[in-house]
Design a protein around this motif. Structure first.
Motif, mmCIF file in Angstrom:
data_model
loop_
_atom_site.group_PDB
_atom_site.id
_atom_site.type_symbol
_atom_site.label_atom_id
_atom_site.label_comp_id
_atom_site.label_asym_id
_atom_site.label_seq_id
_atom_site.Cartn_x
_atom_site.Cartn_y
_atom_site.Cartn_z
ATOM 1 N N THR A 493 -6.221 4.690 -9.433
ATOM 2 C CA THR A 493 -5.660 4.319 -8.127
ATOM 3 C C THR A 493 -4.538 5.290 -7.777
ATOM 4 O OG1 THR A 493 -4.126 2.768 -9.184
ATOM 5 C CG2 THR A 493 -6.226 1.891 -8.404
ATOM 6 N N LEU A 496 1.496 6.411 -6.041
ATOM 7 C CA LEU A 496 2.431 6.733 -4.966
ATOM 8 C C LEU A 496 3.853 6.951 -5.465
ATOM 9 C CD1 LEU A 496 1.151 4.217 -2.278
ATOM 10 C CD2 LEU A 496 0.611 6.639 -2.487
ATOM 11 N N THR A 519 -2.791 5.484 5.347
ATOM 12 C CA THR A 519 -2.528 4.041 5.429
ATOM 13 C C THR A 519 -1.262 3.627 4.677
ATOM 14 O OG1 THR A 519 -4.874 3.577 5.726
ATOM 15 C CG2 THR A 519 -3.479 1.756 4.991
ATOM 16 N N PRO A 520 -1.085 3.996 3.402
ATOM 17 C CA PRO A 520 0.133 3.537 2.707
ATOM 18 C C PRO A 520 1.424 4.115 3.275
ATOM 19 C CG PRO A 520 -1.103 5.051 1.319
ATOM 20 C CD PRO A 520 -1.979 4.721 2.469
#
Length: 670
Positions: A493, A496, A519-520
């Motif tokens: 994943t 971030l 998106t994030p």
């Protein structure tokens, strides 16, 4: 009596210039091996080969092409590691040309591709002569038909691995054909095949199925070959050790260093393609036609593949080549099966792709055509008449291929766009790219421009367990940031936390739009007039008009391209840049602008346009913008083209129609 015995033990051949007789003792008798490779030293053949190579070098681009060309240029120049599985044989051989003082770096490596094309011509001509015994006209015949293929010329003019892999495949076929041609088997040729098979795997793993077929054929001759089977396996695995190059080079941190395979675990992930299967679950099924296995999909895919092949060689030629291999099957079944296996395994490995990797399939077709011409038309006059007819049939196709090569040598838009993009980024800033990563590295590391911008690959930040380490150092060489400083708990994943750590050091990061971060980070990213996104620690501002203008000007550059293949590559480059930009607009509520951005460049009624998935996204953006009539028109067009994504397209079409006012059959025209 001794003389009679000697004649039985040796194949007596007429004395000719450049023929070398080598006596090789075996277990209970001797062999006579006639090396005929010096045939190409005749003046006419040298002149033809020189003109062939000169033409290719003259047409070779002096800068990077799109697709994987930038990656392989960096690989050849820096002895680097490209994508899975690393291509160590290509890196080592192409690097030799990169060291020659022949002009710009890219031109030198393109000259290596031209040399690979010449080797293919030599080996293919030698196979034609070996299997038919006819040396008259085979060089011109093979050279002319190879030049009718735009895929062959594209591979000969750009940095790619497919021609080198084809050269290894033809080398294996020639060695095996030479072995089969002798009444007394020369087992040294089997050993040479084994060693060459290992090196061929380092050029491209698509050669392994051919090596497997050859190995099975050798095993069926157990009584002949049992003495060399163990040495052959040892030589094969010795040559396979060329892959040791990968961890050795990874330890020196070259510019690309894909996978950063500095330990056993990373090497295993890299060679077994675990990185792609872990990060793109479900997407790997589309490779080699392993997705939908319905008969409708198979027929649709086969039809598309035949259409692609027809643009390289006319389909009647493909049938003629197959007929020639059938004729060879009656004379030498084992050699015919291996040649047929070479073409078939090459097609199956790259089923559903573009024609670029199908060079071995085209080469075996040409070989079969030569066998057919030689077998059915023994009289020289008849054979020459047939060859002349074949040549006339290919004039239009060859003219188109050469025009394509000339336009390809002048195709500079991707690298010019990347230079413009780098020039618009402020100095001493951090630029994180994804679709144009190789072009960025080429501009900075080979052209040596805009090296005051610290560039990085997006996946190095987000998936440090699978990609090389992204590091940032200060002027004194001290570490400021490393993407491997923290180990992610879930490596598959996006991690971030690395973006957070990097911005603490730099204060701002410039991103090339990509769906994985849009998106994030949607509430933190600022739009820039150059089409990039800025992440910084202050209030967010967006100027969508200037952001859109950058991409509209980008799409307008490719409209003048007339060549179908180059236009398709242009759309591929354009689509890679537009997909992330449009998705960012959508999550910012600019759905109509996102759809307009895609449909401005991606037409559902043009064959050389964007993929079905991108056009489907455009339809989704239209529905989000409540432009249902336009969405119905778009999905109606897509429903006529797509079989693989038929369920998705039909469902979206039904959804769009359900929002329209009642009309008979909801027929929409535009």
């Amino acid at each position: 009596m001794p003389l009679l015995s000697q004649h039985h033990l040796y194949h007596v051949v007429p004395r000719r210039p450049f023929h070398i007789l080598v006596n090789t003792p075996t277990r209970d008798h001797s062999l006579c091996v006639r090396i005929d490779s010096m045939h190409f030293l005749r003046p006419f053949n040298i002149a033809v080969l020189f003109l062939f190579w000169t033409l290719l070098v003259f047409l070779a681009p002096t800068t990077v092409y799109w697709r994987d060309s930038g990656e392989f240029l960096l690989t050849a120049y820096f002895l680097d590691i490209p994508h899975t599985p690393g291509f160590p044989t290509y890196a080592a051989l192409a690097n030799l040309f990169a060291l020659l003082p022949l002009g710009p770096i890219s031109f030198r490596i393109h000259a290596f591709s031209a040399a690979s094309a010449c080797i293919i011509l030599i080996l293919l001509t030698s196979l034609c002569q070996k299997l038919t015994g006819n040396k008259k006209g085979s060089l011109l015949f093979c050279g002319y038909l190879l030049m009718t293929s735009a895929a062959f010329l594209r591979g000969a003019l750009t940095a790619e691995v497919y021609l080198l892999a084809c050269a290894f495949s033809l080398g294996l076929l020639l060695l095996y054909a030479s072995y089969r041609a002798k009444k007394e088997p020369d087992l040294r040729l089997i050993l040479a095949c084994a060693f060459l098979s290992g090196l061929a795997a380092g050029a491209h793993v698509s050669t392994l199925p051919l090596s497997f077929v050859g190995g099975v054929l050798v095993l069926t001759e157990w009584k002949r070959t049992k003495l060399v089977l163990i040495p052959a396996f040892l030589l094969f695995f010795t040559a396979i050790l060329v892959f040791v190059y990968l961890p050795v080079r990874a330890s020196t941190s070259p510019p690309l260093n894909s996978g950063s395979v500095f330990n056993t675990s990373r090497l295993e992930k890299f060679l077994t393609n675990r990185r792609d299967t872990d990060l793109r679950k479900g997407g790997m099924a589309d490779i080699a036609g392993l997705g939908d296995t319905s008969s409708d999909t198979f027929v649709r895919g086969l039809t598309k593949d035949l259409n692609r092949l027809n643009k390289e060689l006319p389909l009647p030629f493909l049938l003629a080549g197959f007929a020639g291999l059938l004729l060879l099957l009656f004379k030498d079944p084992r050699t015919a099966l291996l040649i047929f296996g070479c073409g078939l395994t090459n097609y199956l490995f790259f089923k559903g792709w573009e024609a670029d990797p199908w060079i071995p399939l085209l080469a075996t077709t040409i070989l079969g055509m030569w066998i057919l011409v030689h077998t059915l038309f023994q009289k020289p006059v008849t054979a020459l008449a047939l060859v002349a007819a074949l040549v006339l049939c290919c004039v239009a196709l060859q003219t188109k291929a050469i025009v394509h090569a000339m336009q390809l040598s002048r195709f500079l838009e991707p690298v010019k766009t990347q230079r413009t993009l780098l020039s618009s980024v402020s100095t001493q800033s951090v630029l994180i790219t994804e679709p144009s990563w190789f072009l960025t590295r080429y501009a900075q590391d080979i052209e040596g421009i805009y090296d005051d911008v610290a560039s990085g690959y997006l996946h190095e930040l987000l998936f440090p367990a699978y990609f090389s380490t992204l590091e940032l150092k200060n002027a004194t060489g001290n570490d400021l940031f490393s993407s491997l400083a923290l180990q992610p708990k879930t490596p598959t994943t996006p991690f971030l936390q690395n973006i957070s750590n990097l911005i603490k050091v730099t204060g701002s990061i410039t991103f090339e739009p990509a769906e994985i971060i849009n998106t994030p980070l949607k509430s933190l990213l600022h739009t820039l007039g150059n089409g990039l996104l800025l992440l910084k620690q202050q209030d967010r501002t967006n100027n969508f008009a200037s952001y859109l203008k950058a991409y509209k000007s980008l799409s307008s550059r490719f409209r003048h391209i007339a060549d179908d293949d180059i236009r398709k590559d242009s759309y591929n480059y354009l689509e890679a840049r537009l997909a992330g930009a449009a998705q960012f607009l959508s999550i910012q509520g600019q759905n109509k602008a996102a759809a307009s951005l895609l449909l401005r460049s991606c037409s559902p009624v043009e064959s050389s346009s964007c993929t079905i998935s991108t056009l489907n996204n455009a339809g989704v953006y239209l529905m989000r913008a409540q432009e249902y009539r336009d969405a119905v028109w778009l999905y109606t067009q897509l429903a006529e083209q797509s079989v693989r994504y038929k369920d998705v397209i039909d469902k979206n079409l039904e959804t769009a129609r359900s929002h329209l006012p009642y009309e008979p059959n909801n027929t929409v025209t535009k």
